[in-house]
Design a protein around this motif. Sequence first.
Motif, PDB file in Angstrom:
ATOM      1  N   HIS A  38      -3.922   8.832  -1.146  1.00  0.00           N
ATOM      2  CA  HIS A  38      -3.366   9.904  -0.315  1.00  0.00           C
ATOM      3  C   HIS A  38      -2.802  11.020  -1.169  1.00  0.00           C
ATOM      4  CE1 HIS A  38      -3.398   8.476   3.935  1.00  0.00           C
ATOM      5  NE2 HIS A  38      -3.916   7.460   3.284  1.00  0.00           N
ATOM      6  N   ALA A  39      -2.175  10.647  -2.250  1.00  0.00           N
ATOM      7  CA  ALA A  39      -1.628  11.670  -3.137  1.00  0.00           C
ATOM      8  C   ALA A  39      -1.801  11.168  -4.558  1.00  0.00           C
ATOM      9  CB  ALA A  39      -0.155  11.899  -2.847  1.00  0.00           C
TER      10      ALA A  39
ATOM     11  N   GLN B 202       0.810  -1.225   0.000  1.00  0.00           N
ATOM     12  CA  GLN B 202       0.000   0.000   0.000  1.00  0.00           C
ATOM     13  C   GLN B 202       0.839   1.268   0.000  1.00  0.00           C
ATOM     14  OE1 GLN B 202      -2.665  -0.307   3.258  1.00  0.00           O
ATOM     15  NE2 GLN B 202      -1.141   0.172   4.812  1.00  0.00           N
ATOM     16  N   THR B 203       2.141   1.121   0.291  1.00  0.00           N
ATOM     17  CA  THR B 203       3.023   2.286   0.239  1.00  0.00           C
ATOM     18  C   THR B 203       3.728   2.408  -1.114  1.00  0.00           C
ATOM     19  OG1 THR B 203       4.659   0.889   1.293  1.00  0.00           O
ATOM     20  CG2 THR B 203       3.498   2.447   2.703  1.00  0.00           C
TER      21      THR B 203
ATOM     22  N   GLY C 193      -8.675  -0.397  -2.406  1.00  0.00           N
ATOM     23  CA  GLY C 193      -7.973  -0.311  -1.132  1.00  0.00           C
ATOM     24  C   GLY C 193      -7.339   1.048  -0.948  1.00  0.00           C
ATOM     25  N   ASN C 194      -6.344   1.067  -0.085  1.00  0.00           N
ATOM     26  CA  ASN C 194      -5.767   2.306   0.387  1.00  0.00           C
ATOM     27  C   ASN C 194      -4.355   2.462  -0.184  1.00  0.00           C
ATOM     28  OD1 ASN C 194      -5.076   4.464   1.910  1.00  0.00           O
ATOM     29  ND2 ASN C 194      -5.153   3.413   3.888  1.00  0.00           N
ATOM     30  N   PHE C 195      -4.112   3.501  -0.941  1.00  0.00           N
ATOM     31  CA  PHE C 195      -2.751   3.745  -1.423  1.00  0.00           C
ATOM     32  C   PHE C 195      -2.210   4.978  -0.704  1.00  0.00           C
ATOM     33  CE2 PHE C 195      -4.280   0.913  -4.625  1.00  0.00           C
ATOM     34  CZ  PHE C 195      -3.159   0.202  -5.013  1.00  0.00           C
ATOM     35  N   THR C 196      -1.150   4.789   0.067  1.00  0.00           N
ATOM     36  CA  THR C 196      -0.710   5.879   0.939  1.00  0.00           C
ATOM     37  C   THR C 196       0.383   6.720   0.315  1.00  0.00           C
ATOM     38  OG1 THR C 196       0.878   4.460   2.038  1.00  0.00           O
ATOM     39  CG2 THR C 196      -1.313   4.578   3.006  1.00  0.00           C
ATOM     40  N   ASN C 197       0.913   6.330  -0.830  1.00  0.00           N
ATOM     41  CA  ASN C 197       1.891   7.173  -1.516  1.00  0.00           C
ATOM     42  C   ASN C 197       1.309   7.643  -2.855  1.00  0.00           C
ATOM     43  OD1 ASN C 197       4.175   7.754   0.024  1.00  0.00           O
ATOM     44  ND2 ASN C 197       4.873   5.642  -0.163  1.00  0.00           N
ATOM     45  N   LYS C 198       2.117   8.359  -3.573  1.00  0.00           N
ATOM     46  CA  LYS C 198       1.574   9.029  -4.760  1.00  0.00           C
ATOM     47  C   LYS C 198       1.190   8.057  -5.885  1.00  0.00           C
ATOM     48  CE  LYS C 198       2.647  12.876  -7.778  1.00  0.00           C
ATOM     49  NZ  LYS C 198       3.621  13.918  -8.039  1.00  0.00           N
TER      50      LYS C 198
END
Lengths: 181, 389, 195
Positions: free
Chosen positions: B205-206, B167-168, B184-189
């Motif tokens: 997130h970005a 996810q990062t 799902g959740n993507f926490t980086n660009k």
Amino acid sequence: MEDKLKKMVQLHQQEIDTLQAPEFLWERIAADLDKQQNKAATPIRRLWTKPMLRAAAVALLMIVATLLIRQQWENTASQQAFWSRYPELQEAEARFRPMIIAKVRRLEQIGDKALTDALLQDLALLEQDYETLAKDLRDNADNRQIVKAMVENYRSRLQLLERILQEIEKKQNHEKADVQL
Amino acid sequence: MKKLMCNCKWVLMICWGLLLKTAFATPPYTDTKEVRVSKKLTFDFKAQPDLTARLQFKYTHIILTSWAKDSVKVEAEITANGSNLTEANKILERVTLQYDHTPQNLNMRLDIAQEQALAKKGENNSFSNIMSGLVQSFSGSNHISSSSSINIDQNNLKVVLKIRLPQTSFPTIDNRYGNTELIGNFTNKVTAGLFYGDFKAERLHAAQLDLSYGEVFIRQLVKGTVMLRQGSLKLERVGELSLISNSTTVEIDSVANLLLDARNDDITLKKTGKLNGKAHFTQLAVQQLSIETNLETQFGSLQFVRLLPSLSTLDIMARSTDVRLEQLLPDTRYDLVVRPEKWQAPERLLRQERQPFEAAKGHVRIVWTEGNPKRSIAIENREGSVLMK
Amino acid sequence: MSALEPITADIHRYLIERCLENDRKAQFQIYKLYADAMYNVCCRMLKNEADAQDVLQEAFVDAFTKLHTFRFDAPFGSWLKRIVINRCVNALKKRKLLTIHVEEKKLAHLPDDEPADMHEDEIEWEISKVRRCMDKLPEGARIVCNLYLFEGYDHAEIAEILNITEATSKAQYSKARKRLREMLMQEKTTLWKIN
């Protein structure tokens, strides 16, 4: 081996491309162009400035150019065969192009400069999309969906112009009406 | 040659210990009218949590799913339909899927070759693995008829790419004529450039998105830049967004900070914190505004339905725009420039003192305060109408 | 990445067609679309804004005068950029700053693909620093490096632009790259010491 440096530069180049060409530069360029034109203007040349002759000459040039291009295409038979597979594209071009050009001219007459420039940019973007589609049509997969999108692209250009022109004309008419009141 | 050697070493190094599987599947029947041929590719590998996944695809349905593991799992399936086996294989043959990966990088790319020139293999590319056509052997019939021409389109070619990513990770997606989904959740660009295809994402997130000719839906976006042309956009919850739009329909349920550059759009904002930027030839409706707005508009319309008491500034520089302010706030300093005949407002406001406005002929300036001013509302609308309720 | 770049798109064919008729308005539109980008190119090449202005002026006049040689087969932007680059190279040559041929012999024997630095991972390239350090390179290496990194030409194209061999271009670039790395490393150590 990939060059990390080159990759980084490609990625971030825009961040440092921040200089702006100075305002006065265009005037210098325009002056140079004027000078060159005057130099080149001979008596024969002056005929060109007469609108009728100029129009006729442009028309002639276009015919010649079209013929030349045709010929070039015929040389590469496969290409010609390729485009002839899509008569709808030729039709769309024949139908929409004159209308688009007429609308752009109209816009230049009634819209202000900044506006016209912005609109031309939008049109350029649409045209760029068209090129992308054409490239995909040639290179990858020749399919109906792309051809349809290309025809649609011409229509979008026209619609964009029509919508904007309509709004400007509507508001300008109101203004005129107001002034008359 | 030297370059090739060098590449090979690199490939060996990165491929070491990874699981690589290519499987070919065909349906058991070949006598029906439609014949379907497909190829499958699956592999997985250990990855850095901040791996970059670069995907360049066409005609592909891309589904990226984030997970909390430090590994990547790829499943790709290419399916071709034809009226007979030869035809289906011929379509399949024109499709090339190249990929390579290291713990830091995953690169994948799909090409479709012209009928005459089949995909060149190994030339001019840095990919270490290539999955391409040349699968016709299972039927024993190897001949390819070159007479009929087959058009590849969404009906006879289906490519589905499913990737599970940390996810990062940093996905970078290029896709034309295909839909893209991020689950799902993507926490980086996340970076995407899409052309003729829909985009769907749950939580980013970005993001830096360049999208045209498609429908976009994002449930939550913390911070991002979206360039959108000739399409539609629906966002549910947004933190900070820079939106550059052109000929689109946009609907945002909630946005904290929006920087707008819109032309020829139809935009509806429900809950809005800050709204700055410009809108030309755009129908812009703001249902609720809570903090501030500084907008430049030309033509089009601009509507504010509800202004919250927390508002500090509303500053509009408009030209030929129809401006509607459906609610007037107390404790406010108002500053309005408008043609008097184009101003509609409650009677008591129309009685306010008017000063001539030097910069534009026929316009007047009206300044008044209500209560104890805590905020300012300034509207200058040249040649446009202003309606206040 | 497709269109995240600024719009240096092939502007309407229509605009170019009108430029051919010497329509000043259309010429100005084209100018406005490309002037800033090309100005940055000139400044990078010439290291000096006044020179950059002169060269940019010449280049645009040049481009409009020989617009009839433009075929629509390539993007207009790259056609124009090539004119700008050529003008820059001429200006540098005039100033006798560009003397790649002197170093050519010494460097030509370097292998085509020098293996990239083994310690590549230790260095974090940063655009502003690279840009700044690039100006300190010897002129030949600087130009090759700039053409390769910032203007996006490959070595074959650079060879053609500068009238050198491809091998020289590659050698100059790898020399420049090495030097850049050293400069950045040094900068880093200095910073360490200060801290």
